[in-house]
Design a protein around this motif. Structure first.
Motif, PDB file in Angstrom:
ATOM      1  N   LYS A 268      -6.661   3.360  -6.108  1.00  0.00           N
ATOM      2  CA  LYS A 268      -5.458   2.516  -6.020  1.00  0.00           C
ATOM      3  C   LYS A 268      -5.709   1.314  -5.111  1.00  0.00           C
ATOM      4  CE  LYS A 268      -2.133   6.310  -6.605  1.00  0.00           C
ATOM      5  NZ  LYS A 268      -1.104   7.120  -5.911  1.00  0.00           N
ATOM      6  N   LEU A 269      -6.442   1.543  -4.028  1.00  0.00           N
ATOM      7  CA  LEU A 269      -6.734   0.456  -3.092  1.00  0.00           C
ATOM      8  C   LEU A 269      -7.621  -0.598  -3.752  1.00  0.00           C
ATOM      9  CD1 LEU A 269      -5.829   0.018  -0.180  1.00  0.00           C
ATOM     10  CD2 LEU A 269      -8.011   0.945   0.592  1.00  0.00           C
ATOM     11  N   LYS A 270      -8.561  -0.145  -4.584  1.00  0.00           N
ATOM     12  CA  LYS A 270      -9.410  -1.103  -5.315  1.00  0.00           C
ATOM     13  C   LYS A 270      -8.587  -1.919  -6.301  1.00  0.00           C
ATOM     14  CE  LYS A 270     -12.922   1.252  -6.986  1.00  0.00           C
ATOM     15  NZ  LYS A 270     -14.258   1.483  -7.597  1.00  0.00           N
ATOM     16  N   ALA A 271      -7.595  -1.275  -6.927  1.00  0.00           N
ATOM     17  CA  ALA A 271      -6.714  -2.000  -7.844  1.00  0.00           C
ATOM     18  C   ALA A 271      -5.908  -3.053  -7.085  1.00  0.00           C
ATOM     19  CB  ALA A 271      -5.772  -1.017  -8.545  1.00  0.00           C
ATOM     20  N   THR A 272      -5.515  -2.728  -5.855  1.00  0.00           N
ATOM     21  CA  THR A 272      -4.793  -3.692  -5.025  1.00  0.00           C
ATOM     22  C   THR A 272      -5.687  -4.874  -4.681  1.00  0.00           C
ATOM     23  OG1 THR A 272      -3.523  -1.867  -4.067  1.00  0.00           O
ATOM     24  CG2 THR A 272      -3.454  -3.967  -2.899  1.00  0.00           C
ATOM     25  N   ARG A 273      -6.969  -4.585  -4.385  1.00  0.00           N
ATOM     26  CA  ARG A 273      -7.913  -5.679  -4.112  1.00  0.00           C
ATOM     27  C   ARG A 273      -8.050  -6.589  -5.330  1.00  0.00           C
ATOM     28  NH1 ARG A 273     -14.126  -4.386  -2.807  1.00  0.00           N
ATOM     29  NH2 ARG A 273     -13.935  -3.543  -4.915  1.00  0.00           N
TER      30      ARG A 273
ATOM     31  N   LEU B  78       3.589 -11.179  -2.571  1.00  0.00           N
ATOM     32  CA  LEU B  78       2.440 -10.984  -1.695  1.00  0.00           C
ATOM     33  C   LEU B  78       2.773  -9.986  -0.582  1.00  0.00           C
ATOM     34  CD1 LEU B  78      -0.451 -11.845  -1.071  1.00  0.00           C
ATOM     35  CD2 LEU B  78       0.458 -13.739   0.259  1.00  0.00           C
ATOM     36  N   SER B  79       3.975 -10.092  -0.038  1.00  0.00           N
ATOM     37  CA  SER B  79       4.415  -9.147   0.993  1.00  0.00           C
ATOM     38  C   SER B  79       4.468  -7.731   0.423  1.00  0.00           C
ATOM     39  CB  SER B  79       5.796  -9.537   1.529  1.00  0.00           C
ATOM     40  OG  SER B  79       5.735 -10.788   2.179  1.00  0.00           O
ATOM     41  N   SER B  80       4.900  -7.616  -0.834  1.00  0.00           N
ATOM     42  CA  SER B  80       4.971  -6.310  -1.493  1.00  0.00           C
ATOM     43  C   SER B  80       3.571  -5.725  -1.687  1.00  0.00           C
ATOM     44  CB  SER B  80       5.676  -6.453  -2.843  1.00  0.00           C
ATOM     45  OG  SER B  80       5.642  -5.252  -3.560  1.00  0.00           O
ATOM     46  N   VAL B  81       2.619  -6.570  -2.089  1.00  0.00           N
ATOM     47  CA  VAL B  81       1.228  -6.124  -2.259  1.00  0.00           C
ATOM     48  C   VAL B  81       0.659  -5.665  -0.922  1.00  0.00           C
ATOM     49  CG1 VAL B  81      -1.118  -6.885  -2.827  1.00  0.00           C
ATOM     50  CG2 VAL B  81       0.786  -7.592  -4.260  1.00  0.00           C
ATOM     51  N   SER B  82       0.946  -6.431   0.127  1.00  0.00           N
ATOM     52  CA  SER B  82       0.468  -6.091   1.461  1.00  0.00           C
ATOM     53  C   SER B  82       1.022  -4.749   1.916  1.00  0.00           C
ATOM     54  CB  SER B  82       0.880  -7.188   2.449  1.00  0.00           C
ATOM     55  OG  SER B  82       0.488  -6.858   3.756  1.00  0.00           O
ATOM     56  N   ASP B  83       2.331  -4.552   1.737  1.00  0.00           N
ATOM     57  CA  ASP B  83       2.959  -3.283   2.133  1.00  0.00           C
ATOM     58  C   ASP B  83       2.372  -2.116   1.361  1.00  0.00           C
ATOM     59  OD1 ASP B  83       4.558  -4.702   3.843  1.00  0.00           O
ATOM     60  OD2 ASP B  83       6.317  -4.715   2.531  1.00  0.00           O
ATOM     61  N   ARG B  84       2.112  -2.336   0.077  1.00  0.00           N
ATOM     62  CA  ARG B  84       1.563  -1.269  -0.750  1.00  0.00           C
ATOM     63  C   ARG B  84       0.149  -0.890  -0.296  1.00  0.00           C
ATOM     64  NH1 ARG B  84       2.417  -3.507  -5.167  1.00  0.00           N
ATOM     65  NH2 ARG B  84       0.381  -4.086  -5.989  1.00  0.00           N
ATOM     66  N   ALA B  85      -0.653  -1.908   0.031  1.00  0.00           N
ATOM     67  CA  ALA B  85      -2.016  -1.654   0.495  1.00  0.00           C
ATOM     68  C   ALA B  85      -2.009  -0.854   1.789  1.00  0.00           C
ATOM     69  CB  ALA B  85      -2.761  -2.971   0.697  1.00  0.00           C
ATOM     70  N   TYR B  86      -1.139  -1.242   2.725  1.00  0.00           N
ATOM     71  CA  TYR B  86      -1.073  -0.532   4.004  1.00  0.00           C
ATOM     72  C   TYR B  86      -0.573   0.897   3.824  1.00  0.00           C
ATOM     73  CZ  TYR B  86      -1.676  -5.151   6.098  1.00  0.00           C
ATOM     74  OH  TYR B  86      -2.156  -6.385   6.458  1.00  0.00           O
ATOM     75  N   SER B  87       0.383   1.065   2.903  1.00  0.00           N
ATOM     76  CA  SER B  87       0.914   2.401   2.643  1.00  0.00           C
ATOM     77  C   SER B  87      -0.168   3.316   2.064  1.00  0.00           C
ATOM     78  CB  SER B  87       2.089   2.301   1.668  1.00  0.00           C
ATOM     79  OG  SER B  87       2.555   3.582   1.318  1.00  0.00           O
ATOM     80  N   ILE B  88      -0.962   2.787   1.140  1.00  0.00           N
ATOM     81  CA  ILE B  88      -2.054   3.570   0.546  1.00  0.00           C
ATOM     82  C   ILE B  88      -3.059   3.956   1.628  1.00  0.00           C
ATOM     83  CG2 ILE B  88      -4.026   3.486  -1.038  1.00  0.00           C
ATOM     84  CD1 ILE B  88      -2.324   1.557  -2.777  1.00  0.00           C
ATOM     85  N   ARG B  89      -3.410   2.970   2.483  1.00  0.00           N
ATOM     86  CA  ARG B  89      -4.411   3.240   3.523  1.00  0.00           C
ATOM     87  C   ARG B  89      -3.901   4.256   4.538  1.00  0.00           C
ATOM     88  NH1 ARG B  89      -8.607   5.018   4.738  1.00  0.00           N
ATOM     89  NH2 ARG B  89      -9.805   4.281   6.525  1.00  0.00           N
TER      90      ARG B  89
END
Length: 359
Positions: A318-323, A212-223
């Protein structure tokens, strides 16, 4: 706008001062004139004053909104000052707003819609990740307070199977056809959850928390990448707008300068006030933001804008895929919650049996 003095007469907005060299002497230019600079006398262009006026406007607006019983409030501070990690939208301006109201899409309007869409998406992802983090933290806390023999992190695959059996038991009171359809739907849900966990090597809560932390970091990095692109797109839009105005109205400005008679010049200026105003605004902006205004790379700016738009659209996908990934985690959470609740009575009964045997 011009200031008034204490007698009600027009006063100057600015004055010229001579530039001096190291000896305190005026600096003569090749044209024979002396080098000067403009000194503001009003403070109207001061950033500090702008902040004071913005706050005053917000305060008085909020006073009357409250009196009118309206829940809306105005905040004069920037997103950064308010701790909002979002990129602000572009100032539309009168012309773009009027076109949008008529149903004509503008570049500014399109950029704003995309910024708002991305901001909404990242807010949703953050909220869901926050809820999942809280849920896992609560489970960890409960695990710490549990008897020592039950403190190990539960196997998620086993919990998902437990969820299936609980759902199967609940569905017995319904018709056979409903049970079959319900069982098929639940199997799809569990199959997707098991595949998700298996692909990412997640078997327990500790590994789920790390994922979950990895998903969160990835989302913030994309944004963050999107924010950088959007910020540059905003800058390019201004450069393109002022660059077009500069080139379009330069012939009118040149014609105005070539008029030697003051009366004729004033008459020309009155007839072409809008064009000259736009050219002057463009000239000020371009000179403030570019080192060379003789050749404006408008084609280069357009290409850079198109490239950034393509990059931003890719990042949004990519952000939609993260969602979607976070949504899958929410489904797993729901199943695990139900399975854990079902296990609690069983654990209580098992503990009671052990106590009886020990006695």
């Amino acid at each position: 706008m011009r200031p008034l003095d204490e007698r009600g007469a027009w006063a100057a907005k600015s004055k010229k001062e001579y530039d001096l060299d190291e000896n305190g002497e005026r600096i003569r230019l090749p044209s024979g004139r002396y080098k000067t600079h403009k000194v503001d006398l009003t403070g109207w262009n001061s950033q500090e004053n702008a902040l004071v006026w913005r706050k005053a406007w917000a305060d008085i607006s909020n006073y009357y909104l409250e009196r009118a019983g309206s829940p809306e409030r105005i905040d004069h501070r920037s997103n950064a000052e308010r701790g909002i990690d979002e990129i602000p939208t572009v100032h539309m301006g009168v012309a773009a707003c009027q076109m949008e109201k008529k149903g004509i899409a503008t570049e500014k309007g399109e950029l704003n819609r995309n910024i708002q869409k991305a901001n909404r998406l990242i807010r949703e992802i953050r909220a869901q990740i926050g809820k999942l983090k809280e849920w896992i933290a609560d489970l960890f806390k409960a695990r710490e307070n549990a008897p020592e023999q039950t403190q190990q992190s539960p196997n998620l695959a086993n919990l998902l199977m437990k969820y299936l059996s609980v759902q199967r038991e609940k569905s017995r009171k319904y018709s056979q056809s409903w049970q079959r359809q319900h069982a098929a739907d639940e199997l799809k849900t569990i199959a997707a959850a098991v595949n998700y966990l298996s692909e990412r090597g997640i078997s327990n809560l500790d590994e789920l928390d790390a994922s979950l932390s990895s998903v969160s970091d990835r989302a913030y990095s994309i944004r963050e990448g999107m924010k950088t692109a959007e910020q540059r797109m905003k800058e390019l839009q201004k450069l393109l707008e002022h660059g077009r105005n500069y080139q379009t109205y330069k012939p009118i400005q040149d014609e105005y300068r070539q008029i030697r008679w003051k009366g004729k010049q004033e008459k020309f200026a009155e007839a072409h006030r809008a064009e000259l105003t736009l050219w002057n605004a463009a000239s000020r902006y371009l000179h403030a933001n570019l080192t060379d205004t003789k050749t404006l790379p408008i084609s280069k700016w357009k290409q850079e804008y198109a490239d950034l738009k393509e990059q931003r659209d890719t990042d949004y996908t990519k952000l939609k895929a993260t969602r979607a990934e976070v949504a899958e985690l929410q489904k797993i959470r729901k199943c695990v919650d139900i399975a854990l609740k079902a296990e609690q009575p069983e654990q209580t009964q098992n503990r009671a049996k052990r106590h009886e045997q020990e006695r």
